[in-house]
Structure formats: C-alpha cells, structure tokens
Design a protein around this motif. Structure first.
Motif, PDB file in Angstrom:
ATOM      1  N   LEU A 278      -3.759   1.652   0.995  1.00  9.90           N
ATOM      2  CA  LEU A 278      -2.707   2.630   1.313  1.00  9.90           C
ATOM      3  C   LEU A 278      -1.326   2.066   0.984  1.00  9.90           C
ATOM      4  O   LEU A 278      -0.509   2.722   0.331  1.00  9.90           O
ATOM      5  CB  LEU A 278      -2.805   3.011   2.789  1.00  9.90           C
ATOM      6  N   ASN A 297       7.155   9.300   7.264  1.00  7.01           N
ATOM      7  CA  ASN A 297       5.819   9.550   7.795  1.00  7.01           C
ATOM      8  C   ASN A 297       4.817   8.493   7.323  1.00  7.01           C
ATOM      9  O   ASN A 297       3.897   8.114   8.061  1.00  7.01           O
ATOM     10  CB  ASN A 297       5.329  10.955   7.413  1.00  7.01           C
ATOM     11  N   ILE A 298       4.995   7.982   6.097  1.00  9.79           N
ATOM     12  CA  ILE A 298       4.095   6.948   5.587  1.00  9.79           C
ATOM     13  C   ILE A 298       4.304   5.642   6.357  1.00  9.79           C
ATOM     14  O   ILE A 298       3.342   4.944   6.710  1.00  9.79           O
ATOM     15  CB  ILE A 298       4.313   6.724   4.076  1.00  9.79           C
ATOM     16  N   TRP A 301       2.555   5.984   9.551  1.00 17.26           N
ATOM     17  CA  TRP A 301       1.114   5.792   9.391  1.00 17.26           C
ATOM     18  C   TRP A 301       0.758   4.309   9.310  1.00 17.26           C
ATOM     19  O   TRP A 301      -0.225   3.865   9.912  1.00 17.26           O
ATOM     20  CB  TRP A 301       0.633   6.481   8.113  1.00 17.26           C
ATOM     21  N   ALA A 305      -1.456   2.362  12.058  1.00 18.18           N
ATOM     22  CA  ALA A 305      -2.695   1.728  11.623  1.00 18.18           C
ATOM     23  C   ALA A 305      -2.774   0.291  12.117  1.00 18.18           C
ATOM     24  O   ALA A 305      -3.815  -0.143  12.630  1.00 18.18           O
ATOM     25  CB  ALA A 305      -2.805   1.772  10.098  1.00 18.18           C
ATOM     26  N   LYS A 348      -9.585   7.533  10.787  1.00 19.88           N
ATOM     27  CA  LYS A 348      -8.205   8.029  10.722  1.00 19.88           C
ATOM     28  C   LYS A 348      -7.415   7.297   9.648  1.00 19.88           C
ATOM     29  O   LYS A 348      -6.660   7.903   8.871  1.00 19.88           O
ATOM     30  CB  LYS A 348      -7.533   7.866  12.086  1.00 19.88           C
ATOM     31  N   ILE A 349      -7.597   5.980   9.578  1.00 22.77           N
ATOM     32  CA  ILE A 349      -6.870   5.189   8.588  1.00 22.77           C
ATOM     33  C   ILE A 349      -7.375   5.489   7.179  1.00 22.77           C
ATOM     34  O   ILE A 349      -6.572   5.643   6.239  1.00 22.77           O
ATOM     35  CB  ILE A 349      -6.996   3.690   8.928  1.00 22.77           C
ATOM     36  N   ASP A 351      -8.714   8.257   6.167  1.00 21.05           N
ATOM     37  CA  ASP A 351      -8.256   9.607   5.831  1.00 21.05           C
ATOM     38  C   ASP A 351      -6.816   9.579   5.333  1.00 21.05           C
ATOM     39  O   ASP A 351      -6.465  10.252   4.348  1.00 21.05           O
ATOM     40  CB  ASP A 351      -8.384  10.505   7.058  1.00 21.05           C
ATOM     41  N   ARG A 352      -5.964   8.804   5.989  1.00 22.38           N
ATOM     42  CA  ARG A 352      -4.572   8.727   5.568  1.00 22.38           C
ATOM     43  C   ARG A 352      -4.431   7.981   4.245  1.00 22.38           C
ATOM     44  O   ARG A 352      -3.573   8.320   3.414  1.00 22.38           O
ATOM     45  CB  ARG A 352      -3.735   8.075   6.675  1.00 22.38           C
ATOM     46  N   GLN A 355      -5.119  10.443   1.610  1.00 19.82           N
ATOM     47  CA  GLN A 355      -3.955  11.299   1.384  1.00 19.82           C
ATOM     48  C   GLN A 355      -2.938  10.638   0.453  1.00 19.82           C
ATOM     49  O   GLN A 355      -2.404  11.269  -0.452  1.00 19.82           O
ATOM     50  CB  GLN A 355      -3.276  11.632   2.714  1.00 19.82           C
ATOM     51  N   VAL A 356      -2.695   9.373   0.689  1.00 16.79           N
ATOM     52  CA  VAL A 356      -1.707   8.656  -0.119  1.00 16.79           C
ATOM     53  C   VAL A 356      -2.197   8.487  -1.554  1.00 16.79           C
ATOM     54  O   VAL A 356      -1.397   8.469  -2.493  1.00 16.79           O
ATOM     55  CB  VAL A 356      -1.380   7.292   0.527  1.00 16.79           C
TER      56      VAL A 356
END
Length: 407
Positions: A278, A297-298, A301, A305, A348-349, A351-352, A355-356
């Motif tokens: 990420l 927001n990043i 995250w 994390a 959750k991590i 998934d993010r 997204q990135v």
C-alpha cells in the motif's frame, strides 16, 4: 508477560528473513509460472521441492512442533514470531519449511495421540516432507461449526471399522503428495454428546473413497485442494483408531489451539506485506497533481493499519504465552478472540491496499486478491467468527455471574 523475541527466536528470525529474501520471494513468480504451464490446478511445482531442500539444509524445518525429538522444540510464543514471517508468502513459505496446515495439525495429532505404528508409517514421512495429509471433519449436510453435528458413521465390524458418509473442504486432499487422511466420525451416537465422536487414520487409497470434486474458494482453485470426499463402506482395521473411542471431539479441540495461533500470526504477516505494498504504491502513484501518499485519507489508513497490526500482534502473543504457561483451557477466551480479530484486521488492510492499487489490486499481478480470498475464508475455517464470539460471551457472562454470587 515478555513477548519480545529471545535470543533463540531472533536467530531463527534472522535466518528465516534471509531465506525469504534470497529464496522465497524470488520463487513466487516461478511457482505461478510452473503451475500455469502445467495446466493442472493441483500440480506440485518443482520449485517447492527446491525450497524444501534449501530450508532443511539451513535448519529451518518443522519449527512449529514444540516436542523435542520431533520438532524444533519452540514454544508457542517463539514460533508465533516465525509464523508471522511465513505469512508474507502464504502459498509458498509455510510448506517450504514444512509448517503448512493442515499437515501441522495432523502431525501434532499423530505425535500426541498416534500409536507407534501411526508414527512410523505416517508421522515420520510427514515430518520429512515426503508426503502430505488431509483432515476430514466438515460435512456438507450439517452445520459443522458445531462439531457434534457430524453424521459420518464409523461402525464396528469385528476387527475393523466401516466408514460411511460425505466430507467436504478437506484441505490438502488434492495435494499431489497426499497419502493419508485423519477422519472424524461417530462411533456411538447414543453416547454423551461430546463422547460420540472418534478419529481414525485412513490411507487415501483405501477402497471405497471417492474424491468427488475440488471446491473453489472465491474462484481460486488452491493447489492443495479443498475436496468433497465420499466414503462408501470404507473398511480400516481398528488399529487406525487415535487415542480411543469417544476421544474425537477432545482431539479436535487439542488440534485447534496451536493451529489458530499459526493462522493468526500468518494473517499478521499478510497484513504487514499488504501495508508495505500500500505504502509503496501510494508513494509511486500521482493523482490530480499530488502523490497518493499525500492524501489525508491514505495517511489515516496507514496510521490505522500500524495501530491495528500492533494491537493484534500483542493479543495473539498473549494467547500464545497463556498456552505456554497455563494451558489451552485457560487461554480459551484469548484463542477465540484472536481467531476473530486477526483475519478481520488483516482483511481491512488488504482491502485498503487493493483500493490504492486500483484495478491492479484485483488481478494476480499482486498478491492482494489472493490474500483477500484466503483471509475471508479464514473467518470460517477452524470455526466461524460467530462461534468464537458466542464462546467468549458465555465465558464473560459466567464470570460476572460467579462474581456476583461470590460477593
């Protein structure tokens, strides 16, 4: 409660990290290429055998087994730090060092409950990495999250047992080297609820066993397979029995404790690698004139994390420490808690991180999609989240009731 790696563990960590950097990560692309070129989803890539030989030569072998003479003699806390490292490459690293499920659980069962014959015929080849094994408990016709529901019949017939029933999600059953199953069924349906079940050691080639199909997991056909298996009048000698009649449920509980530590620490390894990916992607990509890593927001995250990984690691290490010091029974709440928390956190991590990565995140160009499928499945494997939460809640309710009555 000192969870810091001791000198012995740090030595293993250094060796294992070096092994990952020099051999495992470079082998990932080779592994996938060899599988793809074979055209067989259950093909055993030769690169794995190369890795196994190298790991064995370096003394990175059977690290999970705590019993001197059979394994490395590490405690749960010591091995937990190493399982995390292998979680960074979950398709390859655990098997490369002979620490992959379900073989680990089956080897532990055979060590603790197997006869001398079982150990000679099955445990030693498993410890040598020469064969693989499967664990057959879950059934398609019942809610197997309650193991007392299982319906497979194990009927006594003279000097033999005769098995009839259907299992599924027998992981490893399609592994090219799989030779033996550990099978759970009912020997006495009239006995007390938790004394009806028994476990048997059943060779895979026993007449009457049919591999019906391999089950995909979120569209992935895992190399080791998750098989649906039909047992029709499968006859094995009574010497196949593990421990004793009616001991199956107790054996299953003994098997799951250490395995959950292993799964949870490997989940943390996946979370750590996903966070690295990420961050790298966010620093390399620019959107609307600014690196993605500069977006608020990043950064949130990334911070969340790190907090979640550290908190989950401490919870898992506490559970491992309690298993080492006061035993699995006293650590039951902590073991249940980590089985819920670790895959939930890692998902959750991942998934993010997907997204990135944008569209690339859902492809096989990166390991993230595979991580996601594996971790989502882990919320069901070894008992679904709901079962673990139920057990935690019941213990908490009992704790407060006892406190009130004592007061």
């Amino acid at each position: 409660m000192d969870f810091a790696p001791d000198e012995k563990t740090r030595e293993y960590q250094d060796k294992l990290n070096a092994f990952m950097d020099e051999f495992v990560y470079p082998a990932e692309s080779v592994y996938h290429q060899q599988r793809a070129e074979s055209g067989d989803p259950n093909f055993h890539p030769p690169i794995l055998e190369d890795l196994k030989r190298e790991a064995k030569s370096q003394g990175l072998w059977n690290l999970f087994l705590p019993y001197e003479g059979w394994g490395a003699g590490l405690t749960n806390v010591q091995y937990a730090h190493l399982a995390e490292i292998t979680g960074r490459s979950p398709e390859i690293a655990p098997e490369a060092i002979n620490c992959n499920a379900p073989d680990t659980g089956n080897m532990e069962v055979l060590t603790l409950f197997g006869t001398d014959e079982h150990k000679e015929k099955w445990l030693k080849p498993l410890l040598a990495g020469e064969i693989a094994s499967a664990f057959c408990m879950t059934e398609p016709a019942v809610a197997s999250s309650d193991a007392t529901n299982i319906e497979m019949s194990i009927a006594s017939d003279g000097d033999d047992y005769v098995l009839n029933g259907r299992k599924w999600f027998a992981s490893n059953a399609l592994h090219a080297n799989c030779k033996v199953f550990i099978v759970m069924g009912k020997t006495d349906p009239s006995a007390e609820t938790h004394r009806q079940q028994s476990m048997l050691v059943v060779p895979k080639d026993t007449p009457g066993i049919t591999i019906v199909r391999g089950l995909p997991v979120f569209g992935y056909m895992d190399r080791e397979g998750h098989a649906e298996i039909l047992f029709e009048d499968v006859r094995v000698p009574k010497s196949a029995l593990l421990s004793g009649e009616g001991e199956g449920f107790a054996i299953s509980q003994a098997r799951l404790g250490p395995g959950r530590i292993h799964h949870c620490m490997r989940s943390i390894g996946m979370a750590e690698r996903s966070l690295d990916l990420l961050i790298d992607r966010a620093q390399q990509r620019v959107t609307f004139g600014q690196p993605v890593a500069e977006r608020a927001n990043i950064q949130e995250w990334i911070a969340e994390a790190r907090i979640e990984i550290e908190a989950t690691r401490l919870l898992v290490l506490k559970a491992a420490w309690m298993m080492d010091t006061v035993g699995n029974r006293e650590a039951a709440t902590e073991i249940a808690a980590i089985k819920v928390k670790a895959p939930e956190m890692a998902l959750k991590i991942v998934d993010r991180a997907i997204q990135v990565h944008g569209g690339g995140g859902v492809t096989d160009d990166f390991p993230l999609a595979g991580f996601y499928a594996h971790l989502r499945t882990l919320r069901l494997a070894d008992g679904p989240d709901e079962v673990h939460k139920r057990s935690i809640a019941r213990r908490e309710l009992r704790r407060r009731k006892n406190a009130r009555e004592a007061g």
